[in-house]
Design an enzyme around this catalytic site. Structure first.
Site, PDB file in Angstrom:
ATOM      1  N   GLU A 189      -5.133   9.264  -6.752  1.00  0.00           N
ATOM      2  CA  GLU A 189      -4.115  10.290  -6.494  1.00  0.00           C
ATOM      3  C   GLU A 189      -4.174  11.471  -7.470  1.00  0.00           C
ATOM      4  O   GLU A 189      -4.006  12.606  -7.064  1.00  0.00           O
ATOM      5  CB  GLU A 189      -2.723   9.663  -6.520  1.00  0.00           C
ATOM      6  CG  GLU A 189      -2.547   8.649  -5.382  1.00  0.00           C
ATOM      7  CD  GLU A 189      -1.118   8.539  -4.900  1.00  0.00           C
ATOM      8  OE1 GLU A 189      -0.660   9.479  -4.238  1.00  0.00           O
ATOM      9  OE2 GLU A 189      -0.463   7.524  -5.194  1.00  0.00           O
ATOM     10  N   HIS A 195     -16.880 -14.256  -9.205  1.00  0.00           N
ATOM     11  CA  HIS A 195     -17.263 -14.995  -8.006  1.00  0.00           C
ATOM     12  C   HIS A 195     -17.707 -14.066  -6.886  1.00  0.00           C
ATOM     13  O   HIS A 195     -17.945 -14.510  -5.776  1.00  0.00           O
ATOM     14  CB  HIS A 195     -16.094 -15.884  -7.571  1.00  0.00           C
ATOM     15  CG  HIS A 195     -15.704 -16.823  -8.674  1.00  0.00           C
ATOM     16  ND1 HIS A 195     -16.288 -18.060  -8.846  1.00  0.00           N
ATOM     17  CD2 HIS A 195     -14.842 -16.664  -9.707  1.00  0.00           C
ATOM     18  CE1 HIS A 195     -15.779 -18.630  -9.925  1.00  0.00           C
ATOM     19  NE2 HIS A 195     -14.893 -17.802 -10.465  1.00  0.00           N
ATOM     20  N   LYS A 204       2.332  11.797   6.992  1.00  0.00           N
ATOM     21  CA  LYS A 204       3.669  11.235   7.229  1.00  0.00           C
ATOM     22  C   LYS A 204       4.369  11.989   8.361  1.00  0.00           C
ATOM     23  O   LYS A 204       5.042  11.393   9.196  1.00  0.00           O
ATOM     24  CB  LYS A 204       4.510  11.309   5.944  1.00  0.00           C
ATOM     25  CG  LYS A 204       4.126  10.282   4.886  1.00  0.00           C
ATOM     26  CD  LYS A 204       4.998  10.391   3.644  1.00  0.00           C
ATOM     27  CE  LYS A 204       4.595   9.391   2.566  1.00  0.00           C
ATOM     28  NZ  LYS A 204       5.319   9.531   1.317  1.00  0.00           N
TER      29      LYS A 204
HETATM   30  O1  PA5 Z   1       2.276   8.392  -5.304  1.00  0.00           O
HETATM   31  C1  PA5 Z   1       2.581   8.871  -4.202  1.00  0.00           C
HETATM   32  O2  PA5 Z   1       2.969  10.047  -4.059  1.00  0.00           O
HETATM   33  C2  PA5 Z   1       2.496   8.015  -2.949  1.00  0.00           C
HETATM   34  O3  PA5 Z   1       1.650   6.920  -3.145  1.00  0.00           O
HETATM   35  C3  PA5 Z   1       3.917   7.548  -2.566  1.00  0.00           C
HETATM   36  O4  PA5 Z   1       4.426   6.709  -3.550  1.00  0.00           O
HETATM   37  C4  PA5 Z   1       3.907   6.826  -1.207  1.00  0.00           C
HETATM   38  O5  PA5 Z   1       3.488   7.704  -0.211  1.00  0.00           O
HETATM   39  C5  PA5 Z   1       5.266   6.251  -0.829  1.00  0.00           C
HETATM   40  O6  PA5 Z   1       6.307   7.170  -0.961  1.00  0.00           O
HETATM   41  P1  PA5 Z   1       7.625   6.727  -1.749  1.00  0.00           P
HETATM   42  O7  PA5 Z   1       7.163   6.344  -3.122  1.00  0.00           O
HETATM   43  O8  PA5 Z   1       8.516   7.930  -1.765  1.00  0.00           O
HETATM   44  O9  PA5 Z   1       8.195   5.584  -0.986  1.00  0.00           O
END
Ligand code: PA5
Length: 305
Positions: free
Chosen positions: A198, A214, A302
């Site tokens: 990310e 393993h 989303k």
């Molecule tokens: O780090 C991020 O931005 C994403 O992985 C979000 O955590 C993920 O899309 C889920 O959203 P939320 O954390 O608002 O539930």
């Protein structure tokens, strides 16, 4: 807010006083959460061993949910479709539902709602706010642990030269980050993988000792383009793991880049290692010229659903 400043905010979060209240007696814990929120379930399930813990990272809930289940829905935004759906199903099954969010649809949905006091962070930068309610609620920390965790987290910042040097070596030769952990920090290796994904926008890989012996062992010796991987290994103070790491490196002729823990308590070591990975992935992102906060395609996906 600059992303490094946002990361630095973790030291305040470990002092967060929100606490899961299990309410009535419960037989098992089920945790729903995705991405940067879901990771807290993974971490908790590795360190809490008193009762069965099941993780949900999708829409479906296990058939064994019942009135005896403590169900925790974790979503920083409170608006993640999969987590909302799972919480609705848990409610229908009569579970005690606890939510952890900064608001959104889940904000007041549960029997107990833990409110994260800031909604301006990236979800993954709010890991302390989402993890501390588990640590406090299930008695996994005491005041001294929290103090130590705060201190070790505070000792790291974006000027840390070790994090910078690892990132430099990865970026200079465009390597693929590989992270190897071991119990009770296998989930932290996974957190590093997702932070590389990310924050630095690179594909990364993680696994853990002894499981990786393993499957990865032969591959470490014989995979394609081995020199394209940059392998980081969390140091371990467990004799049997140390031995495995040394033998694996020798047999497969692989260079491991060791990452040392800081702190004595589990909480301090856990948060230190989490934070180290935060800065390492931050630097790699910067060196690659990408914006660590850019989640454009995740948002688009989303909306398209
Ligand atoms: O780090 C991020 O931005 C994403 O992985 C979000 O955590 C993920 O899309 C889920 O959203 P939320 O954390 O608002 O539930």
């Amino acid at each position: 807010m600059e992303f490094a400043e946002e990361l630095g905010f973790l030291k305040e979060q470990v002092l967060f006083k929100g606490k899961i209240d299990a309410g009535r007696r419960f037989r098992n814990v089920v945790i729903a959460g995705m991405g940067g929120s879901g990771i807290v379930g993974k971490i908790f399930s590795e360190i809490y061993t008193e009762k069965p813990v099941t993780l949900i990272d999708g829409y479906s809930v296990p058939a064994h949910l019942s009135r005896d289940t403590l169900f925790v829905a974790v979503s920083y935004s409170g608006n993640t479709e999969e987590t909302i759906k799972a919480a609705e199903r848990a409610m229908q099954k009569g579970c005690r539902v606890v939510t952890i969010s900064s608001g959104g649809e889940l904000g007041d949905y549960g029997d107990q709602n833990i409110h994260i006091p800031r909604s301006d962070l990236q979800p993954r930068s709010a890991i302390g706010y989402m993890l501390m309610p588990f640590m406090e609620g299930f008695g996994l920390v005491d005041a001294a642990d929290i103090k130590e965790a705060h201190k070790v987290v505070e000792s790291l910042d974006h000027n840390n030269q070790e994090c910078f040097a690892h990132a430099k070596r990865i970026s200079r030769n465009k390597k693929i980050p590989v992270v190897y952990g071991a119990y009770p920090f296998s989930s932290v290796a996974y957190r590093w993988k997702t932070q590389f994904n990310e924050n630095a926008k690179v594909i990364a890989y993680c696994s853990s000792f002894p499981e990786l012996n393993h499957n990865d062992t032969m591959a470490l010796a014989e995979t394609y383009r081995k020199d394209e991987f940059y392998i980081m290994v969390f140091d371990s103070d467990r004799k049997e793991i140390k031995k495995r790491i040394a033998i694996t490196s020798r047999l497969t002729q692989t260079k491991f880049n060791f990452i040392e823990f800081k702190g004595k308590s589990l909480a301090a070591r856990l948060f230190y290692m989490i934070h180290y990975g935060d800065y390492l992935s931050y630097h790699l992102g910067k060196m690659r010229g990408v914006d660590p906060t850019d989640v454009r395609l995740i948002e688009e996906l989303k909306k398209a659903l």
